[in-house]
Design a protein around this motif. Structure first.
Motif, mmCIF file in Angstrom:
data_model
loop_
_atom_site.group_PDB
_atom_site.id
_atom_site.type_symbol
_atom_site.label_atom_id
_atom_site.label_comp_id
_atom_site.label_asym_id
_atom_site.label_seq_id
_atom_site.Cartn_x
_atom_site.Cartn_y
_atom_site.Cartn_z
ATOM 1 N N LEU A 1 3.982 3.232 -13.002
ATOM 2 C CA LEU A 1 3.187 2.628 -11.950
ATOM 3 C C LEU A 1 1.511 2.810 -11.792
ATOM 4 O O LEU A 1 0.907 3.521 -12.198
ATOM 5 N N ILE A 2 1.001 1.475 -11.540
ATOM 6 C CA ILE A 2 -0.553 1.443 -11.897
ATOM 7 C C ILE A 2 -0.934 0.853 -10.412
ATOM 8 O O ILE A 2 -0.659 0.064 -9.946
ATOM 9 N N LEU A 3 -1.936 1.842 -10.005
ATOM 10 C CA LEU A 3 -2.594 1.637 -8.621
ATOM 11 C C LEU A 3 -3.930 0.960 -8.631
ATOM 12 O O LEU A 3 -4.554 1.041 -9.800
ATOM 13 N N SER A 4 -4.554 0.447 -7.497
ATOM 14 C CA SER A 4 -6.069 0.077 -7.481
ATOM 15 C C SER A 4 -6.441 0.304 -5.938
ATOM 16 O O SER A 4 -5.618 0.274 -5.049
ATOM 17 N N ARG A 5 -7.607 0.510 -6.042
ATOM 18 C CA ARG A 5 -8.049 0.702 -4.725
ATOM 19 C C ARG A 5 -9.515 -0.217 -4.708
ATOM 20 O O ARG A 5 -10.375 -0.334 -3.683
ATOM 21 N N THR A 6 -9.714 -1.101 -5.917
ATOM 22 C CA THR A 6 -10.946 -1.982 -6.009
ATOM 23 C C THR A 6 -10.398 -3.430 -5.921
ATOM 24 O O THR A 6 -11.202 -4.255 -5.569
ATOM 25 N N CYS A 7 -9.341 -3.834 -5.711
ATOM 26 C CA CYS A 7 -8.870 -5.313 -5.637
ATOM 27 C C CYS A 7 -8.914 -5.757 -4.228
ATOM 28 O O CYS A 7 -9.061 -4.994 -3.355
ATOM 29 N N ASP A 8 -9.075 -7.015 -4.283
ATOM 30 C CA ASP A 8 -9.417 -7.673 -2.764
ATOM 31 C C ASP A 8 -8.173 -7.485 -2.118
ATOM 32 O O ASP A 8 -8.229 -7.291 -0.844
ATOM 33 N N ASP A 9 -6.883 -7.650 -2.513
ATOM 34 C CA ASP A 9 -5.692 -7.621 -1.733
ATOM 35 C C ASP A 9 -5.550 -6.115 -1.191
ATOM 36 O O ASP A 9 -4.920 -6.237 0.027
ATOM 37 N N PHE A 10 -6.254 -5.213 -1.638
ATOM 38 C CA PHE A 10 -6.162 -3.697 -0.866
ATOM 39 C C PHE A 10 -6.693 -3.964 0.561
ATOM 40 O O PHE A 10 -6.247 -3.336 1.360
ATOM 41 N N LEU A 11 -7.773 -4.529 0.496
ATOM 42 C CA LEU A 11 -8.608 -4.684 1.870
ATOM 43 C C LEU A 11 -7.832 -5.415 2.913
ATOM 44 O O LEU A 11 -7.639 -4.987 4.041
ATOM 45 N N VAL B 1 0.732 -1.224 0.069
ATOM 46 C CA VAL B 1 0.211 0.066 0.105
ATOM 47 C C VAL B 1 0.832 1.331 0.004
ATOM 48 O O VAL B 1 1.914 1.379 0.803
ATOM 49 N N VAL B 2 0.705 2.128 -0.967
ATOM 50 C CA VAL B 2 1.390 3.368 -1.146
ATOM 51 C C VAL B 2 0.622 4.406 -0.789
ATOM 52 O O VAL B 2 -0.584 4.503 -0.794
ATOM 53 N N SER B 3 1.284 5.667 -0.256
ATOM 54 C CA SER B 3 0.612 6.887 -0.212
ATOM 55 C C SER B 3 1.127 7.936 -0.952
ATOM 56 O O SER B 3 2.125 7.932 -1.018
ATOM 57 N N TYR C 1 -3.259 0.405 -3.364
ATOM 58 C CA TYR C 1 -2.537 -0.746 -3.648
ATOM 59 C C TYR C 1 -1.931 -1.055 -4.825
ATOM 60 O O TYR C 1 -2.115 -0.337 -6.253
ATOM 61 N N LEU C 2 -0.276 -0.959 -5.018
ATOM 62 C CA LEU C 2 0.555 -0.811 -6.011
ATOM 63 C C LEU C 2 0.211 -2.071 -6.983
ATOM 64 O O LEU C 2 0.863 -3.449 -6.399
ATOM 65 N N LYS C 3 -0.539 -2.227 -7.898
ATOM 66 C CA LYS C 3 -0.746 -3.372 -8.597
ATOM 67 C C LYS C 3 0.251 -3.796 -9.575
ATOM 68 O O LYS C 3 0.351 -4.956 -9.975
ATOM 69 N N GLU C 4 0.926 -2.937 -10.360
ATOM 70 C CA GLU C 4 1.882 -3.185 -11.342
ATOM 71 C C GLU C 4 2.983 -2.230 -11.665
ATOM 72 O O GLU C 4 2.776 -0.989 -11.391
ATOM 73 N N VAL C 5 3.978 -2.637 -11.961
ATOM 74 C CA VAL C 5 5.232 -1.677 -12.157
ATOM 75 C C VAL C 5 5.787 -2.215 -13.525
ATOM 76 O O VAL C 5 6.345 -3.236 -13.988
ATOM 77 N N ARG C 6 5.637 -1.051 -14.434
ATOM 78 C CA ARG C 6 5.927 -1.411 -15.986
ATOM 79 C C ARG C 6 7.475 -0.901 -16.221
ATOM 80 O O ARG C 6 7.731 0.303 -15.703
#
Length: 465
Positions: free
Chosen positions: A195-205, A138-140, A182-187
């Motif tokens: 850097l691709i982020l996500s707030r909807t993936c299950d892992d974020f919770l 988790v990044v801020s 949630y840091l989902k992907e680093v290209r």
């Protein structure tokens, strides 16, 4: 300008984290490109950075001949001997060219573009190396701007993108807000954001709970599964490696403080915390809370569960638009079929089964027929069209077809009445849920509700959805 080149290289390398060698190579390549534009592309030139003096030196190499015919590749013996008295015809002579400040405006602009391009490539490599091992964290950051619905987030060293489809629906942020994702992907290579982020993936919770619950950081409490419908509701299953530590209570915290921090971060998403169990029957018993479960039957070959609940608990078990049972099914990874005690009793009745064999009759319609004291096809065959059209889903044509079909299906059995249906009994293959309070579920309200005192042990029961 060049007298300060060494200081500039040192400062850029320090500020941006570049390897000084990469920057020097970029400058050498840029100057060489500019020199070729200025003096001709057929010249054999070499560019070197003199670190001692902080200068970029340009050398050209030409063949010594008796009389030069091509000034770009040859030098006459008379000119060459002035530069090196020991030179011989046929030697390759290197000569320092004019100061690169004389390259001209166009050549200098070309050099600038080469340097910028190389610096961007170097910076991408630095960013990739910095974040490649942080995937799943988790990044801020700070919301910078919005581009076609996508959110650009400043993480300090670089910007990241939070795509529109990875944002929680109906939740708004404005420029300057602090946000966690949630840091989902680093290209490694990308024209857009790396850097691709996500707030909807299950892992974020799950990661948010790991940040809030010290027992998770210590490895005592573990997240065993997460199922979300982002922005609306979620279920998380937890377990404890120590018998004296309640995993649900640890996640809730004193007066619900820990879980409320997660709820606020997710802007009001309701969270059910349930106790994980290796037994699918016990697991689904916990996962369907706050609904009470009467009985569970498991089919391990088909990975499916038949769950029977009291009649007044059916809507609560299913949830609004099937949300509760859908999340429970996703959490467990098994297909869940929820039935009321009344319908389960009906399914054990031979007359009810005969009604289900009729074309166009499903369980819902069979329930309505039972409600009109039509307990089998034998009884249905004796009814008139007027007797059936009182049921809302049956018209005259359908009623006549049902009566005709019922006459074709023989039913030899003792006709039962609704009162004769025996109370539900657990089949031999069934798994009876224990008659105890649910110890594995907590329903967390999204806003300020009554405070939770200490560790939660019993699931709260919401109104039926």
């Amino acid at each position: 300008m060049l007298s300060d080149l060494k200081r500039i290289i040192d400062q850029i390398s320090r500020d941006r984290g570049f390897d000084k060698t990469l920057l020097i190579e970029a400058i050498e390549e840029a100057v060489q490109s500019a020199a070729r534009k200025k003096f001709g592309s057929r010249r054999d030139m070499e560019v070197r950075y003199n670190e001692e003096f902080g200068e970029v030196e340009v050398f050209q190499f030409r063949i010594v001949v008796e009389k030069a015919e091509d000034e770009q590749t040859e030098i006459s013996f008379d000119e060459a001997i002035k530069l090196d008295p020991e030179v011989q015809i046929g030697d390759e002579l290197g000569e320092k060219m004019l100061d690169i400040s004389d390259l001209g405006r166009i050549a200098a602009q070309s050099a600038k573009q080469v340097i910028i391009h190389r610096m961007k490539d170097a910076e991408r490599e630095v960013i990739y190396d910095m974040f490649k091992d942080r995937i799943g964290e988790v990044v801020s950051g700070i919301v910078q701007r919005f581009e076609r619905g996508n959110m650009i987030v400043n993480l300090g060293r670089t910007d990241a993108i939070l795509p529109k489809d990875q944002q929680i629906p109906k939740r708004s942020f404005k420029q300057g807000d602090r946000i966690r994702a949630y840091l989902k992907e680093v290209r490694q290579t990308s024209r857009d954001s790396q850097l691709i982020l996500s707030r909807t993936c299950d892992d974020f919770l799950g990661k948010l709970f790991q940040l809030e619950v010290p027992e998770m950081a210590e490895g005592i409490v573990r997240v065993m599964g997460v199922a979300r419908e982002p922005g609306f509701r979620a279920k998380i299953a937890v377990s404890s490696s120590e018998g004296d530590v309640d995993p649900v209570g640890a996640c809730v915290g004193m007066k619900g403080s820990r879980v409320q921090n997660v709820v606020q971060e997710l802007q009001g998403e309701r969270i059910d915390i349930v106790t994980w169990s290796p037994d699918p029957a016990k697991y689904v018993y916990n996962a369907l809370a706050p609904a009470h479960v009467s009985m569970v039957m498991a089919d391990e070959d088909a990975n499916s569960l038949l769950v029977v609940v009291p009649n007044d608990q059916l809507s609560l078990a299913i949830g609004r638009q099937g949300q509760n049972v859908r999340l429970a099914s996703k959490l467990i990874g098994w297909r869940i079929d929820v039935k009321s005690e009344q319908r389960y009793n009906n399914l054990q009745d031979e007359g009810y089964q005969s009604l289900l064999k009729l074309p166009g009759v499903d369980e819902s319609l069979a329930d309505q027929l039972f409600g009109k004291n039509i307990f089998s096809t034998a009884v249905l065959a004796q009814k008139s069209v007027d007797d059936l059209i009182v049921i809302r889903s049956i018209d005259e044509d359908f009623a006549q077809r049902l009566i005709d079909e019922a006459k074709l299906i023989p039913f030899v059995a003792k006709e039962s009445t609704q009162e004769e249906i025996a109370p539900m009994k657990e089949p031999e293959s069934g798994i009876q849920a224990p008659e105890v309070e649910i110890e594995g579920a907590v329903e967390v309200p999204p806003t300020n509700e009554s405070e939770v005192e200490g560790t939660q042990e019993a699931g709260t029961v919401d109104k039926a959805e």
